[in-house]
Design an enzyme around this catalytic site. Structure first.
Site, PDB file in Angstrom:
ATOM      1  N   GLU A   1      29.420 -16.415  15.009  1.00  0.00           N
ATOM      2  CA  GLU A   1      30.354 -15.342  15.394  1.00  0.00           C
ATOM      3  C   GLU A   1      30.702 -14.627  14.103  1.00  0.00           C
ATOM      4  OE1 GLU A   1      31.038 -14.636  18.354  1.00  0.00           O
ATOM      5  OE2 GLU A   1      30.858 -16.447  19.560  1.00  0.00           O
TER       6      GLU A   1
ATOM      7  N   GLU B   1      34.197  -3.579   7.494  1.00  0.00           N
ATOM      8  CA  GLU B   1      35.266  -4.139   8.301  1.00  0.00           C
ATOM      9  C   GLU B   1      36.567  -4.015   7.502  1.00  0.00           C
ATOM     10  OE1 GLU B   1      35.185  -7.932  11.360  1.00  0.00           O
ATOM     11  OE2 GLU B   1      34.302  -8.155   9.413  1.00  0.00           O
TER      12      GLU B   1
ATOM     13  N   LYS C   1      34.908 -27.989   9.138  1.00  0.00           N
ATOM     14  CA  LYS C   1      35.373 -27.589   7.809  1.00  0.00           C
ATOM     15  C   LYS C   1      36.218 -26.326   7.988  1.00  0.00           C
ATOM     16  CE  LYS C   1      34.533 -24.684   4.877  1.00  0.00           C
ATOM     17  NZ  LYS C   1      35.903 -24.301   4.483  1.00  0.00           N
TER      18      LYS C   1
ATOM     19  N   CYS D   1      38.138 -10.060  14.191  1.00  0.00           N
ATOM     20  CA  CYS D   1      36.789  -9.496  14.167  1.00  0.00           C
ATOM     21  C   CYS D   1      36.565  -8.531  15.319  1.00  0.00           C
ATOM     22  CB  CYS D   1      35.750 -10.607  14.163  1.00  0.00           C
ATOM     23  SG  CYS D   1      36.053 -11.823  15.412  1.00  0.00           S
TER      24      CYS D   1
HETATM   25  P1  ADP Z   1      36.381 -14.477   5.449  1.00  0.00           P
HETATM   26  O1  ADP Z   1      35.865 -13.324   4.665  1.00  0.00           O
HETATM   27  O2  ADP Z   1      36.928 -14.145   6.763  1.00  0.00           O
HETATM   28  O3  ADP Z   1      37.205 -15.438   4.670  1.00  0.00           O
HETATM   29  P2  ADP Z   1      34.147 -16.217   5.146  1.00  0.00           P
HETATM   30  O4  ADP Z   1      32.847 -16.055   5.824  1.00  0.00           O
HETATM   31  O5  ADP Z   1      34.193 -16.075   3.670  1.00  0.00           O
HETATM   32  O6  ADP Z   1      35.098 -15.220   5.891  1.00  0.00           O
HETATM   33  O7  ADP Z   1      34.798 -17.604   5.495  1.00  0.00           O
HETATM   34  C1  ADP Z   1      34.681 -18.220   6.746  1.00  0.00           C
HETATM   35  C2  ADP Z   1      34.481 -19.696   6.531  1.00  0.00           C
HETATM   36  O8  ADP Z   1      33.266 -19.870   5.812  1.00  0.00           O
HETATM   37  C3  ADP Z   1      35.552 -20.390   5.717  1.00  0.00           C
HETATM   38  O9  ADP Z   1      35.766 -21.680   6.239  1.00  0.00           O
HETATM   39  C4  ADP Z   1      34.921 -20.464   4.347  1.00  0.00           C
HETATM   40  O10 ADP Z   1      35.413 -21.527   3.565  1.00  0.00           O
HETATM   41  C5  ADP Z   1      33.478 -20.714   4.697  1.00  0.00           C
HETATM   42  N1  ADP Z   1      32.508 -20.367   3.663  1.00  0.00           N
HETATM   43  C6  ADP Z   1      32.562 -19.394   2.752  1.00  0.00           C
HETATM   44  N2  ADP Z   1      31.457 -19.396   1.980  1.00  0.00           N
HETATM   45  C7  ADP Z   1      30.667 -20.416   2.411  1.00  0.00           C
HETATM   46  C8  ADP Z   1      29.384 -20.938   2.041  1.00  0.00           C
HETATM   47  N3  ADP Z   1      28.666 -20.413   1.041  1.00  0.00           N
HETATM   48  N4  ADP Z   1      28.911 -21.992   2.729  1.00  0.00           N
HETATM   49  C9  ADP Z   1      29.615 -22.529   3.746  1.00  0.00           C
HETATM   50  N5  ADP Z   1      30.817 -22.072   4.145  1.00  0.00           N
HETATM   51  C10 ADP Z   1      31.343 -21.028   3.497  1.00  0.00           C
END
Ligand code: ADP
Length: 481
Positions: A253, A384, A177, A287
């Site tokens: 990560e 961050e 995903k 990161c």
């Molecule tokens: P960033 O702040 O770098 O965007 P995120 O952790 O929000 O980092 O996003 C990293 C990945 O996690 C993306 O693919 C995002 O769609 C997914 N993501 C965000 N929220 C959720 C959630 N509640 N469950 C599963 N995946 C998520």
């Protein structure tokens, strides 16, 4: 080959079929604000379907020999390289990074496929000397099963290949995903894997804006035996909890808050070059970017002046522009976050040596910034930044530097600059981090283990450790001898 960025797919890829949907979402170029494509906004039910397909493909894929899987991965690697220019253009269009960095990331991303194609052949077990004359002991390595991967937007190719390549090499099947900001690179990779002959269902890509709903399905389904995630610590913790009920193996990560320590005896040019590379690559959106630059009092002023001079030479603009080395931030929230961290720091006494505002290149561009007089009470020290702001903290003694560096729940990368090998070695041992760069600002590649300690995550990617993450160890006891 010579594909155009436009030739790459905009449909999701499940069970070897290109899947469309009435419900779609736009992918935007952060440099221009223009929509460049629309991709399917798939549902939790589609994610379940992807798990069905990955499960169905698992027996045949895991039954292949490592050498057979390696041949397909090698072909995938070659196709990625053959299309590297089109992939780099696509990446700059959806992610914003300068083309030179996109080209670098395509090569870096491909290197994981090459490495794990080979390393899959070396998933050795052991024979263990027996404790009873009637018994013999061996261990074998087996693929863990169906894997789910959730990936971020900052490295739209490399963060996928370093999960998919070891998973496939180990004999697992996978559902990716990708981040909603950068799904096109993921789909392009799937297209090239299809061309390489990777069988249907082995590598699936589910595009969606419903990260939460799809994430819940991927975590809750017992057929998925492993979750690998790169992203924020906040989301990582949610996923960790969600995987508890099915006791999945996890690689996480997560966020970092990398210290970069400059001792008085550092080579100034080397320290500036290292800090520039670590801080401003991908506009500060990695990161492992130096988040806190911790500088000894005797070199502080000279370093700050030299860093500001180097930062002012960076060319800000769209990633496709000639000579550009600082692109836009990914979206408006990212800019707002940098602005709020800056406002807090300045209100608490931080001084802007250069930059400190948005750049005229466009609404998502922020000037390369150097901030001095940074103190521990500022939010910029604990959060961050994920933007092109270098925050300089002053220290007096080595112990103070290490204490400052380790004063965070995170522990991904750390950097230090010193010409004294003993001082550097001792500091490297004391830093609470998964990776330490000594007189070096960039160190990640496919042959070394990448990962963090403390709240920066679990597990390692790349290197032999990266394959191990997708394998189970089975002990077999042969009795009745
Ligand atoms: P960033 O702040 O770098 O965007 P995120 O952790 O929000 O980092 O996003 C990293 C990945 O996690 C993306 O693919 C995002 O769609 C997914 N993501 C965000 N929220 C959720 C959630 N509640 N469950 C599963 N995946 C998520």
């Amino acid at each position: 080959m010579d594909m155009n960025p436009d030739d790459f797919p905009t449909s999701a890829y499940i069970g070897g079929a290109w899947v469309t949907s009435k419900d779609q979402f736009a992918v935007t170029n952060p440099a221009t604000g223009l929509d460049i494509a629309r991709v399917p906004n798939l549902t939790p039910a589609d994610a379940r379907h992807a798990i069905d397909e990955a499960s169905a493909a698992l027996p045949a894929w895991s039954a292949k020999t490592a050498k057979e899987r390696a041949a397909l991965l090698r072909r995938w690697y070659e196709l990625i390289l053959a299309e590297s220019e089109a992939l780099a253009q696509l990446m700059t269009a959806e992610q914003g990074k300068p083309l030179a960095e996109s080209r670098g990331e395509v090569a870096y991303g491909a290197s994981f496929v090459e490495w794990f194609a080979e390393e899959g052949k070396r998933a050795y077990g052991r024979t263990i000397p027996t404790t009873a004359s009637s018994k013999r002991y061996i261990t074998i390595k087996q693929p863990i099963g169906v894997v789910a991967a959730i990936t971020p937007w900052n490295f739209p190719i490399a963060m996928i290949t370093r999960k998919v390549a070891p998973a496939l090499a180990a004999g697992c099947t996978i559902i990716v995903k990708p981040a909603e900001d950068t799904p096109l690179c993921a789909l392009a990779l799937a297209k090239l894997a299809e061309k390489a002959g990777v069988p249907a269902g082995v590598f699936n890509v589910v595009t969606t804006q419903d990260a939460r709903g799809v994430g819940e399905v991927l975590c809750a389904d017992g057929r998925v035996r492993k979750l690998t995630f790169t992203g924020s610590t906040e989301v990582g913790k949610i996923l960790y909890r969600q995987c508890a009920d099915t006791v999945k193996k996890l690689t996480l990560e997560l966020g970092g808050n990398a210290p970069l320590i400059i001792f008085d005896d550092a080579d100034l040019d080397q320290a500036v070059a290292g800090a520039m590379a670590s801080k401003y690559r991908n506009a500060g959106q990695t990161c492992v970017c130096a988040n806190r630059i911790i500088v000894q009092a005797g070199i502080y002023d000279r370093f700050a002046a030299a860093l500001a001079a180097a930062a002012e030479k960076l060319v800000v603009g769209p990633g496709t522009g000639a000579g550009v080395n600082l692109g836009p931030l990914i979206n408006a929230e990212a800019v707002a976050k940098v602005e709020s961290l800056m406002a807090d720091a300045v209100a608490k006494g931080g001084m802007v040596k250069t930059g400190g505002t948005k750049d005229a290149a466009g609404s998502l561009f922020y000037k390369p910034t150097v901030l001095t007089g940074v103190t521990a009470d500022m939010e910029i020290v604990s959060q961050e930044i994920f933007g092109p702001v270098a925050a300089l903290i002053k220290f007096e003694t080595d112990d103070e530097a290490i204490a400052l560096a380790n004063n965070t729940p995170f522990g991904l990368a750390a950097y230090l600059f010193s010409q004294n090998i003993h001082r550097a070695w001792k500091a490297a041992e004391k830093l609470e981090a998964g990776m330490v760069g000594v007189n070096e600002g960039i160190f990640s590649n496919e042959v070394v283990p990448f990962g963090g300690v403390k709240e920066s995550g679990l597990g390692r990617e790349g290197a032999a450790e990266g394959l191990e993450e997708y394998l189970e160890t089975k002990f077999i006891c042969l009795g009745g001898m």
